[in-house]
Design an enzyme around this catalytic site. Structure first.
Site, PDB file in Angstrom:
ATOM      1  N   ASP A 283      -6.781  -2.111  -7.732  1.00 49.86           N
ATOM      2  CA  ASP A 283      -7.330  -2.769  -6.548  1.00 49.86           C
ATOM      3  C   ASP A 283      -7.646  -4.218  -6.868  1.00 49.86           C
ATOM      4  OD1 ASP A 283      -8.326  -1.824  -3.687  1.00 49.86           O
ATOM      5  OD2 ASP A 283      -9.617  -3.444  -4.389  1.00 49.86           O
TER       6      ASP A 283
ATOM      7  N   ARG B 156       0.816  -1.223   0.000  1.00 52.16           N
ATOM      8  CA  ARG B 156       0.000   0.000   0.000  1.00 52.16           C
ATOM      9  C   ARG B 156       0.848   1.271   0.000  1.00 52.16           C
ATOM     10  NH1 ARG B 156      -5.507  -0.319   1.768  1.00 52.16           N
ATOM     11  NH2 ARG B 156      -6.316  -2.225   0.843  1.00 52.16           N
TER      12      ARG B 156
ATOM     13  N   ARG C 257      -6.783  12.347  -5.132  1.00 47.54           N
ATOM     14  CA  ARG C 257      -8.052  11.766  -4.686  1.00 47.54           C
ATOM     15  C   ARG C 257      -9.110  12.821  -4.380  1.00 47.54           C
ATOM     16  NH1 ARG C 257     -11.144   9.282  -3.829  1.00 47.54           N
ATOM     17  NH2 ARG C 257     -11.240   7.864  -2.073  1.00 47.54           N
TER      18      ARG C 257
ATOM     19  N   ARG D 137      -2.963   6.761   0.989  1.00 44.61           N
ATOM     20  CA  ARG D 137      -3.461   7.975   1.655  1.00 44.61           C
ATOM     21  C   ARG D 137      -2.496   8.690   2.593  1.00 44.61           C
ATOM     22  NH1 ARG D 137      -8.763   5.002   3.515  1.00 44.61           N
ATOM     23  NH2 ARG D 137      -7.111   3.461   3.642  1.00 44.61           N
TER      24      ARG D 137
ATOM     25  N   TYR E 146     -14.547 -11.494  -0.494  1.00 47.39           N
ATOM     26  CA  TYR E 146     -15.166 -10.160  -0.623  1.00 47.39           C
ATOM     27  C   TYR E 146     -16.487 -10.238  -1.382  1.00 47.39           C
ATOM     28  CZ  TYR E 146     -11.455  -7.392   1.480  1.00 47.39           C
ATOM     29  OH  TYR E 146     -10.593  -6.835   2.375  1.00 47.39           O
TER      30      TYR E 146
END
Ligand code: CP3
Length: 347
Positions: free
Chosen positions: A72, A23, A36, A27, A148
């Site tokens: 993703d 990752r 973003r 963010r 998921y």
């Protein structure tokens, strides 16, 4: 010569331990947040120029040894007819999760056009980066993708997924098979676009009890890796959170390297499987919320736990936390890149 990271994953000689962070394009970085603020998450994944830009931000800033393509794992679900949304808060969400055997029937072969953006981003990365940096392509492993789709989003215990696997083994197996078969062409397209290394994320693989794990998680991952064919790039398998007891089984997937979660004892893992696969990881991401001094000490201790003769793939034990100060990430990267194991200790 291949990039340092690629050689290390293959077990070829290296000058020092390579490093990147799961990752790493995310963010905690101001450039990512700026992009973003103007671009919804899925649109960012589907815009190769912007996706390449955010993939490159950590490399430009920290000079780590590999870039992972910005995308993703759940894009594949969408391509198989199970749409996913990324609302502003609360993680991914599936408006129509797979909860019954009849739901499995609406899952179809992947529509490659819906994931082509990932290969397009890889092409930009490979042509932009110097040869010394590796480009990592990735996908979910079959179980985590199915988990998921069944659960409909993130979960603490994946209770719907476990129930489904117990109650409807045939439908579950079919879903796993369709998913595994979908991942092969998706990853092959990433290889053709220039991915030097592939990572398969099985973040939740360890939630299944042992018998189901043995029956599905490992064989289906092995099916994907085998399906990539001869001449494929090396593969790193992340067997996920809580997978320490299952490392010997994870070796059976045929991956060249295993990525360890932060709960796994690194020295013990080397003793158990270090002669069969390379190992990646596994600094606790929470350490990156502390101080550069503590980070340097813990990173050095981690690298000292690597026995002689092994080129460790330094990384975190899971994704970097969004509140990580960038200078703390820098302390981790710099400590690895400056570290020199005892003479003759590298593979
Ligand atoms: O930097 C990189 O590693 C490249 C890109 C990448 C993302 N997701 C971007 C992302 C990678 C490799 C992933 C993998 C991924 N996605 C996994 C496996 C690895 C892991 O962390 O366990 C999983 C389980 C997912 C599914 C997913 N995507 C979740 C659960 C979430 C929400 C959780 C969160 O951290 O908010 C996402 C969203 C996501 N994927 C973000 C990023 C940068 C944050 C989205 C945002 O910008 O708001």
């Amino acid at each position: 010569m291949s990039p340092l990271f690629t050689r290390a994953v293959r077990g070829e000689p290296v000058e020092r331990y390579p490093v990147w962070m799961m990752r790493q394009a995310g963010r905690y970085l101001p450039g990512y947040m700026a992009v973003r603020s103007k671009t919804p998450f899925l649109e960012l994944c589907r815009s190769p120029d912007l996706a390449a830009q955010v993939s490159l931000e950590p490399i430009e800033r920290f000079d780590m040894d590999a870039a992972i393509v910005f995308a993703d794992i759940l894009l594949t679900a969408d391509a198989m007819g199970v749409p996913v949304e990324f609302p502003a808060h609360g993680g991914p969400s599936f408006p129509h999760p797979i909860r019954t055997p009849a739901d499995v029937e609406r899952v179809h072969e992947p529509d490659a056009a819906r994931t082509r953006c990932v290969a397009d981003t890889i092409r930009i990365l490979r042509s932009t980066l110097p040869e010394t940096k590796a480009v990592i392509g990735f996908s979910a492993a079959p179980f985590t993708l199915c988990a998921y789709m069944i659960e409909g989003g993130s979960s603490r215990d994946f209770i719907h997924t476990r129930r489904f696997a117990h109650e409807h083994p045939d439908a579950f197996e079919e879903l796993m098979q369709v998913s595994a078969d979908a991942l092969i062409p998706y990853l092959q397209e990433q290889i053709a676009a220039g991915a030097d290394v592939l990572q398969l994320f099985d973040t939740w693989g360890a939630v299944l009890p042992p018998a189901l794990y043995r029956r599905w998680v490992i064989p289906m991952t092995q099916h994907v890796i085998e399906g990539l064919g001869r001449g494929r790039p090396p593969v790193i398998y992340f067997p996920g959170i809580g997978s320490e007891a299952r490392l010997e089984q994870a070796v059976e997937t045929g991956a060249e390297a295993l990525s360890l979660d932060w709960q796994t004892d690194l020295a013990a893992a080397y003793a158990r499987v270090g002669n069969e696969v390379r190992l990646q990881g596994n600094l606790d991401p929470s350490l990156l919320l502390t101080t550069p001094k503590l980070i340097r000490a813990a990173t050095t201790a981690m690298l000292k736990a690597v026995p002689a003769g092994h080129a460790h793939l330094a990384n975190l034990g899971h994704g970097i936390h969004k509140d990580t100060p960038p200078e703390n990430a820098a302390a981790f990267i710099e400590t690895v890149q400056a570290f020199r194991p005892a003479a003759g200790a590298l593979a």
